[in-house]
Every structure is written in structure tokens, then in C-alpha cells.
Design an enzyme around this catalytic site. Structure first.
Site, PDB file in Angstrom:
ATOM      1  N   GLU A  38      39.476  30.215  40.520  1.00 28.14           N
ATOM      2  CA  GLU A  38      40.749  30.285  40.007  1.00 28.14           C
ATOM      3  C   GLU A  38      41.869  29.526  40.359  1.00 28.14           C
ATOM      4  OE1 GLU A  38      41.798  34.425  39.122  1.00 28.14           O
ATOM      5  OE2 GLU A  38      40.298  34.230  37.328  1.00 28.14           O
ATOM      6  N   GLU A  84      33.956  37.145  36.283  1.00 26.51           N
ATOM      7  CA  GLU A  84      34.613  38.365  36.325  1.00 26.51           C
ATOM      8  C   GLU A  84      34.999  38.358  34.704  1.00 26.51           C
ATOM      9  OE1 GLU A  84      38.679  38.012  38.343  1.00 26.51           O
ATOM     10  OE2 GLU A  84      37.246  36.713  40.153  1.00 26.51           O
TER      11      GLU A  84
HETATM   12  C1  FCB Z   1      41.603  37.918  38.706  1.00 27.45           C
HETATM   13  C2  FCB Z   1      41.168  37.582  40.365  1.00 27.45           C
HETATM   14  C3  FCB Z   1      40.472  38.906  41.208  1.00 27.45           C
HETATM   15  C4  FCB Z   1      41.399  39.921  40.796  1.00 27.45           C
HETATM   16  C5  FCB Z   1      41.130  39.959  38.705  1.00 27.45           C
HETATM   17  C6  FCB Z   1      42.177  41.081  37.894  1.00 27.45           C
HETATM   18  O1  FCB Z   1      43.164  36.595  38.529  1.00 27.45           O
HETATM   19  O2  FCB Z   1      40.075  36.877  40.090  1.00 27.45           O
HETATM   20  O3  FCB Z   1      40.586  38.452  42.621  1.00 27.45           O
HETATM   21  O4  FCB Z   1      42.186  40.189  41.058  1.00 27.45           O
HETATM   22  O5  FCB Z   1      42.167  38.874  39.014  1.00 27.45           O
END
Ligand code: FCB
Length: 469
Positions: free
Chosen positions: A165, A372
Site C-alpha cells: 500500500e 488483504e
Molecule cells: C491495511 C494495512 C494493514 C491493516 C489493514 C486493516 O491498510 O495494510 O496493515 O492495518 O489495513
């Protein structure tokens, strides 16, 4: 009827070093920008820090066994740069590398594919002191650090991810200052964006040189949906899509920054003044896969049309993630009919399908991995020690279904990683937000399986979603 997933689909869970490891002063680890930031009064909820976190550094054996019990096919973790190279330059710290070698070996022994992220936000403080991502040298240092990690782990890792990110590093860290290093200087944020992308490019070259393993990058992408088909709302949504999504996708997949985003920035006095032509060719080299972190979509209105947006049922304005809305003339508006998570994020699984199909249509046919996906819920642990989290199960089920819909539409999605394996240090929110399949009992470090853990174990074992839709 069960909805099956392709053979070999990578069911995983994700974590990041600073969020779980603790042991910040052990094994020769150096100081990172998150140590500095979290120890600065007022920066994190309750003044929480990652000093102890989930004690994963000491409990790694137990965590590996939990992963095996869950049946994970892959585990995404991050390597802490300050463990490997405490000051961000100079020779490698063997003890740091050994920790990740043990972790990787432990995963392999259990038949779990290690997926390693090389940078998940914990820059060595010594590099920040010399300018951090706002200066080009940091990208060059990153390439050297990556070579140390690939020399130690190389082909033992199943997928290499350069950065997590970069939008969060550049925007939250340099433009609005809610993440480390806590700067509020949009011009530095522009430079950080470029140097992060350059770091990705240089790091990828090293992985390609030293291993035979696929390498990619993970972006946080969020659809920006116009509040109406009025051209002003469409334009407003396009602006935010530009800053959040296209500013990263275009250089990676088209080799150039989007002209409209640069023009909007220039109108605010901001320049992409550090990009060299030769960089763009490097940044635009094909990735082997794209990692997608998906949590939400947003609806966007022009600030001149907030009245109409309200009439259409939106609540306005909603969170803007710090976007200088007045200057841009845009507002993210809320959908009160959608469920919100404990983070305040709107739940929109269909947005994930739309995102994946767009990526495949407009940007890349490379495999996609959802690196994620997950939800913070106000979990509690009952007197019997159980954690019932039906909202998390429903959230994950809906998002897995959304991935399946994208696969049905012809998108090449090859993996899905739940954020997170365990409750952990949620950055500026500290320990107040719980995302885990596993409950972490702070501060003893005891683990407890939530109901969602059992649900996910069954899903993985079946390689299929039990009946829905
Ligand atoms: C993302 C991050 C991860 C976590 C999630 C909830 O932006 O990559 O580390 O904090 O959010």
C-alpha cells in the site's frame, strides 16, 4: 449448492511485522519510524505502541501450529527492514535474517506457502533522518536491503511482494500525517509516491535477478463511485479515483502518471518533480501478479451538489481520509443503508467484484491476489473463553463470494488472504480495533480461536463456499 474454487487456489491469512512481532529491542533490531511515531504522545489511540504487540517473535512456533490447524495454504507476513539492516545501510544483521529463515522453514514444513512482503511501513529511522521516502536514496537503499533478504530466503518464498500500500505510506505518512513519519507536506508526499514506486521497481529487479519466484506489489484500491450520473459528480469521483487508484495503477501498468492527476496536483501547486524518464520505464515493467487489498468503496459527490446527494439519501459529507476536499471540490458521501465496520468503513462486497473486473479490463491480465480482506468487529471474549463473531463470518463470506463472482466473470484471481490471522496493533488505532480470526489476549499474548477461525478452516478444507446466492 457449493461454489467451488479453482484447484490450488491460495487461501491465506496476512499479518505485518510491526503489528505482531513485538520484541522491538531484541535480535539486534534497529529503530523504525513506527517506533518513533507510536512513542510520540498523541499519535496513536491510548498511546499504544508495537513494543510488545502479539509477542509473535517469541511465540512463532505456536502461531505456525495455529496456521497449520487452520489449514492455510499460504501465509503473508512482512520482513522488518530494521531487523535485517538496523540502520538501513551497512551489513546485514544475521539474527534478523535467521528469524525469517525459521519462519519460512516452519511454513514449508507445514505445507504452507510463504508470501513475503518486503516493506510494510517500518522504515529504519536512520533513513527517515536522511529524508525517508521523500529522497531518492531511500529507494536505492531498498534495493540493497532486498538483496540481503533474497540472499537469505530466495526461492523458499512462494511469492514476493515489494511494497504494501504505497498510497498509505505516501499520503497518510507525508501529506496528512496520521501515519509515520507524521508529516503534513503534500509536496513531500508527491516525491514519496515516486520514490516508493521506484523502490518497487528496483526491488523487483533484485528479486528477478536472485530468484525464480514471482514478484508483485500490493495496492490498496477502493472504487470511487459517482453519487449520480451528473457530470460534476462523475468528475468528482474521477478525481478521487485518480489520487487513490490511478496514481499507482497507471505508472505500474502504463508506464506514466495520469495526466489529469498531475494537472489537478499542479493546480494545487504540487509537482511530480523527481521522476526521471528512465524511472518510468522501470516502474512500468510487468509484474508477475498484483496484490489487491480491499476494504471498502466510496460514493463521491461534487461539493456543489451536496443538496442533491442528500436528497438521494446519502449523508454528506462522510470521511474524506484527509483529502483536501475544499480545494478539489469533492466529497465522499455516506450510504446510511450499508453496514459499517468498527473502523467506520462501509461494507460493500459488490465493490470488490467491480474492482477486480475493472483491473482485468483496464489494467492487467496478470494474476490477482486479494492480499488483504477483513473486518474490525467489536469482538468480546465471553466468560467461557469463546469469541462469537458472526459479523466477521458474514463479511468474509460475502467477500469470498464477490471474488468467486469475479472469477465467474473471467478474472484470473488466484488467492484470497484474510486480514488478519490474529488481532494486532492497528497502526494509529492501536489495539482498539480487532481484525483477527484469532483473538489476542493483551498483554499476556494468549491466543483464542474465534468462531470465524472454524468457519475459515472449513471453507479451506472444502475449497468451496457452502451455499449462498
Ligand atoms: C491495511 C494495512 C494493514 C491493516 C489493514 C486493516 O491498510 O495494510 O496493515 O492495518 O489495513
Amino acid at each position: 449448492m457449493a461454489k467451488e474454487f479453482p484447484e490450488g487456489f491460495l487461501w491465506g491469512a496476512s499479518t505485518a511485522a510491526y503489528q505482531i512481532e513485538g520484541a522491538v529491542d531484541q535480535g539486534g533490531r534497529g529503530v523504525s519510524i513506527w517506533d518513533t511515531f507510536s512513542h510520540t504522545p498523541g499519535r496513536t489511540a491510548n498511546g499504544d505502541t508495537g513494543d510488545v504487540a502479539c509477542r509473535h517473535y517469541e511465540r512463532v512456533g505456536e502461531d505456525l501450529d495455529l496456521m497449520a490447524e487452520l489449514g492455510l495454504r499460504a501465509y503473508r507476513f512482512s520482513v522488518a527492514w530494521p531487523r535485517v539492516q538496523p540502520d538501513g545501510k551497512g551489513s546485514a544483521n544475521q539474527e534478523g535474517l535467521d528469524f525469517y529463515r525459521r519462519l519460512t522453514a516452519g511454513l514449508r514444513e507445514r505445507g504452507i506457502v510463504p508470501v513475503a512482503t518486503l516493506y510494510h511501513w517500518d522504515l529504519p529511522q536512520a533513513l527517515q533522518d536522511e529524508g525517508g521516502w521523500a529522497v531518492r536514496e531511500t529507494a536505492e537503499r531498498f534495493g540493497e536491503y532486498v538483496a540481503m533478504v533474497t540472499a537469505a530466503l530466495g526461492d523458499e518464498v512462494g511469492l514476493w511482494i515489494t511494497l504494501n500500500e504505497p498510497w498509505c505510506s505516501a499520503w497518510l505518512g507525508y501529506a496528512i500525517g496520521v501515519h509515520a513519519p507524521g508529516l503534513a507536506d503534500p509536496q513531500l508526499s508527491m516525491r514519496a509516491t515516486h520514490h516508493l514506486l521506484l523502490a518497487h521497481a528496483l526491488g523487483s529487479e533484485v528479486v528477478r535477478r536472485d530468484t525464480k519466484v514471482p514478484v508483485g506489489i500490493t495496492l490498496n484500491l477502493a472504487p470511487q463511485i459517482p453519487a449520480s450520473d451528473h457530470e460534476l459528480d462523475v468528475e468528482a469521483a474521477r478525481k478521487l479515483d485518480g489520487g487513490l487508484n490511478r496514481l499507482y495503477l497507471d505508472p505500474l501498468f502504463r508506464g506514466s502518471y495520469p495526466a489529469d492527476v498531475l494537472a489537478t496536483a499542479a493546480a494545487a501547486g504540487l509537482q511530480m518533480d523527481v521522476a526521471r524518464d528512465t524511472d518510468m520505464a522501470l516502474i512500468g515493467r510487468p509484474v508477475d501478479f498484483l496484490g489487491v487489498n480491499y476494504y471498502m468503496s466510496h460514493v463521491v459527490a461534487s461539493t456543489s451538489r451536496l443538496g442533491e446527494a442528500r436528497q438521494a439519501g446519502y449523508v454528506a459529507p462522510d470521511s474524506l481520509l484527509g483529502t483536501p476536499s475544499a480545494a478539489l471540490g469533492v466529497a465522499q458521501v455516506g450510504r446510511p443503508w450499508l453496514e459499517r465496520t468498527a473502523m467506520g468503513w462501509e461494507v460493500d462486497p459488490a465493490g470488490l467484484t467491480a474492482l477486480l473486473t475493472r483491473l482485468s479490463r483496464e489494467y492487467t491480465k496478470a494474476p490477482l491476489h486479494i492480499t488483504e480482506s477483513g473486518v474490525a468487529v467489536e469482538d468480546y471474549r465471553g466468560p467461557d473463553g469463546a469469541v462469537h463473531d458472526p459479523r466477521r463470518v458474514a463479511y468474509l463470506e460475502a467477500h469470498v463470494k464477490a471474488v468467486r463472482d469475479a472469477i465467474d466473470a473471467g478474472v484470473d484471481v488466484q488467492g484470497y488472504f484474510v486480514w488478519s490471522l490474529m488481532d494486532n496493533f492497528e497502526w494509529a488505532e492501536g489495539y482498539s480495533k480487532r481484525f483477527g480470526l484469532v483473538w489476542t489476549e493483551y498483554p499476556t499474548g494468549e491466543r483464542a480461536r474465534k468462531d470465524s477461525f472454524g468457519w475459515y478452516r472449513d471453507l479451506i478444507a472444502a475449497n468451496a463456499l457452502a451455499v449462498i446466492g
